[in-house]
Motif scaffolding. Structure first.
Motif: not given
Length: 123
Positions: A101-117
């Motif tokens: 479901y998600g909707l966390g607001s901490s970096v630790e809440d997410y497992d997969y990250w893109g490279q940034g823009t």
């Protein structure tokens, strides 16, 4: 799952940009998606999140009313529409995902990250 963010650039204060984040790989699972940003010399901070259904969204206070997060599951893509941009919005913007479901607001809440823009807002 792999994430590829794009759409950043240079814009004047008051302008608009739309960021996109395309997911590939094991996208058959349901993922909540989010955008974070990191300005030079600062920690990565939460911007916006959208649930895996797309039915719920959550925004940081300083972007609420100016930014809109949305998703197109047919294209495995999440968007961040940014209006009324301010110089303090200048940062590298990252998309991220977590199964469920998600909707966390901490970096630790997410497992997969893109490279940034990079988004640069000039005054």
């Amino acid at each position: 799952v792999q994430l590829q963010a794009c759409g950043g650039g240079l814009v004047q204060a008051g302008g608009s940009l739309r960021l996109s984040c395309a997911a590939s790989g094991r996208t058959e699972s349901s993922y909540a998606m989010t955008w974070f940003r990191q300005a030079p010399g600062k920690e990565r901070e939460f911007v916006a999140a959208i649930s895996w259904t797309g039915g719920s969204t959550y925004y940081a206070d300083d972007v609420s009313g100016r930014f809109t997060i949305s998703r197109d599951d047919a294209k495995n893509t999440v968007f961040l529409q940014m209006h009324s941009l301010k110089p303090e919005d200048t940062a590298v913007y990252y998309c991220a995902a977590v199964r469920g479901y998600g909707l966390g607001s901490s970096v630790e809440d997410y497992d997969y990250w893109g490279q940034g823009t990079l988004v640069t807002v000039s005054s």
